[in-house]
Design a protein around this motif. Sequence first.
Motif, PDB file in Angstrom:
ATOM      1  N   PHE A 164       0.761 -29.582  53.216  1.00 37.71           N
ATOM      2  CA  PHE A 164       0.121 -30.577  52.362  1.00 37.71           C
ATOM      3  C   PHE A 164       0.140 -30.233  50.872  1.00 37.71           C
ATOM      4  O   PHE A 164      -0.231 -31.075  50.063  1.00 37.71           O
ATOM      5  CB  PHE A 164      -1.344 -30.834  52.775  1.00 37.71           C
ATOM      6  N   THR A 165       0.528 -29.039  50.479  1.00 35.83           N
ATOM      7  CA  THR A 165       0.423 -28.693  49.076  1.00 35.83           C
ATOM      8  C   THR A 165       1.406 -29.462  48.205  1.00 35.83           C
ATOM      9  O   THR A 165       1.187 -29.607  47.014  1.00 35.83           O
ATOM     10  CB  THR A 165       0.649 -27.190  48.872  1.00 35.83           C
ATOM     11  N   SER A 207      -7.717 -23.683  46.155  1.00 40.24           N
ATOM     12  CA  SER A 207      -7.901 -25.071  46.551  1.00 40.24           C
ATOM     13  C   SER A 207      -9.219 -25.300  47.278  1.00 40.24           C
ATOM     14  O   SER A 207      -9.893 -24.364  47.718  1.00 40.24           O
ATOM     15  CB  SER A 207      -6.740 -25.536  47.441  1.00 40.24           C
ATOM     16  N   LEU A 208      -9.537 -26.572  47.398  1.00 38.25           N
ATOM     17  CA  LEU A 208     -10.693 -27.058  48.141  1.00 38.25           C
ATOM     18  C   LEU A 208     -10.187 -28.102  49.126  1.00 38.25           C
ATOM     19  O   LEU A 208      -9.318 -28.909  48.787  1.00 38.25           O
ATOM     20  CB  LEU A 208     -11.706 -27.687  47.186  1.00 38.25           C
ATOM     21  N   ILE A 209     -10.704 -28.075  50.342  1.00 33.46           N
ATOM     22  CA  ILE A 209     -10.368 -29.119  51.307  1.00 33.46           C
ATOM     23  C   ILE A 209     -11.649 -29.762  51.809  1.00 33.46           C
ATOM     24  O   ILE A 209     -12.749 -29.240  51.603  1.00 33.46           O
ATOM     25  CB  ILE A 209      -9.550 -28.582  52.488  1.00 33.46           C
ATOM     26  N   ARG A 210     -11.502 -30.896  52.483  1.00 34.83           N
ATOM     27  CA  ARG A 210     -12.682 -31.513  53.069  1.00 34.83           C
ATOM     28  C   ARG A 210     -12.404 -31.912  54.515  1.00 34.83           C
ATOM     29  O   ARG A 210     -11.285 -32.282  54.887  1.00 34.83           O
ATOM     30  CB  ARG A 210     -13.156 -32.703  52.250  1.00 34.83           C
ATOM     31  N   ILE A 211     -13.465 -31.832  55.317  1.00 35.25           N
ATOM     32  CA  ILE A 211     -13.422 -32.137  56.733  1.00 35.25           C
ATOM     33  C   ILE A 211     -14.180 -33.434  56.982  1.00 35.25           C
ATOM     34  O   ILE A 211     -15.276 -33.637  56.435  1.00 35.25           O
ATOM     35  CB  ILE A 211     -14.032 -30.989  57.558  1.00 35.25           C
ATOM     36  N   GLY A 238      -6.622 -33.416  55.760  1.00 36.60           N
ATOM     37  CA  GLY A 238      -5.265 -33.172  55.277  1.00 36.60           C
ATOM     38  C   GLY A 238      -5.166 -33.134  53.771  1.00 36.60           C
ATOM     39  O   GLY A 238      -4.142 -32.739  53.223  1.00 36.60           O
ATOM     40  N   GLU A 239      -6.252 -33.489  53.089  1.00 34.82           N
ATOM     41  CA  GLU A 239      -6.246 -33.477  51.623  1.00 34.82           C
ATOM     42  C   GLU A 239      -6.435 -32.060  51.097  1.00 34.82           C
ATOM     43  O   GLU A 239      -7.133 -31.249  51.692  1.00 34.82           O
ATOM     44  CB  GLU A 239      -7.364 -34.366  51.086  1.00 34.82           C
TER      45      GLU A 239
END
Length: 346
Positions: A50-51, A297-301, A310-311
């Motif tokens: 996803f990067t 990075s930061l992701i969210r669930i 996937g962001e």
Amino acid sequence: MRRNLVPSPDAAQKTTIVIRRSVTLFGRPVSLLTIAAAAVIVFGAAALVFTATREEQRAGLHRTTIDVGDAPQALGHGPEGLWVVLGGDSAVKSINVSDGSLGPLVELEAIPGGVAVGDGSVWVGSIQGSAIKRVHQSSNVGRPRVTDIPVGQTPQSVALGGDLLWVAAFDDGSIWRIDPDSGKVHGDPIELANAFPSALAVGFGSVWVTDVVDNTVLRLDESTGELQETIPVGDSPTGVAAGEGGVWVTNFGDATVTHIDPETDSVVGTAIVVGGKPGSITTGLGYVWVTRPEDDSLIRIDPDESEWTGEVFDVGDGPQGVTVAAGSVWVADQGSDTVTKLTPEE
């Protein structure tokens, strides 16, 4: 395994499981919440899936960067505002959530751990010694007053809930309760046999404590402190958050997040793979947020689907602490001496 392990100068070369109270991040020693891992973190590792589409995925969040001080590692928010813990300065500092302006540096004279904000004070854990720090918001000298509250050995994690401040003393394997009004210890410490409590959170009428060595989460009654349940999770759980309908645990060793249903004390589905070693975790704005120090990075669930969206959201270098305050997500970028503010675009 014995407690009180102090990293030697060549600790970065070891691959055996160790209890680490500090690491060298980007060429300098900085304090972290305790991590147990069977492998060395390699910062600058190649970003995973996803990067390639980060610019597109970041479009829904407006980003602002604030220079805050040396090695910010944790963030706390409450009625007393937003506060950042600066590991390199051994201090805390307030952040105005409206304009990003900073309050004065408040020195702690100890290597800080986690932070909780509320009941008229800022409460800071310590990864050395046997006392937490209370930063009093009211002061006659124009600067917050700092006092020590003696508890167990290495009281690194703190959380407010149930009209008490809860403290996890890592080296003692104990949980302490503090009356926020008096600043005195409430009752006897709760002894957790053979446990290594690395983090705690309060929610759903309970206190949730990660045991980084036993790979479990301990559920304690918020009123009595009695152990209610022991829940197996992933490898080396180092962070926990309660909110958005569940309890969420970061498993540093296998780069996953475990979702616990507080109604049944059962794990929901399979472990959520998050694409990199997790730093810290929080809930808010309809999501669960996880920092990934290895790739900045930061992701969210999605809590309803119990899966990573996937962001991937770019933040500063080596992000650690994360919190939600005033409609934004705030990330402590330990390697770049900044805090990143991410605000949903209308």
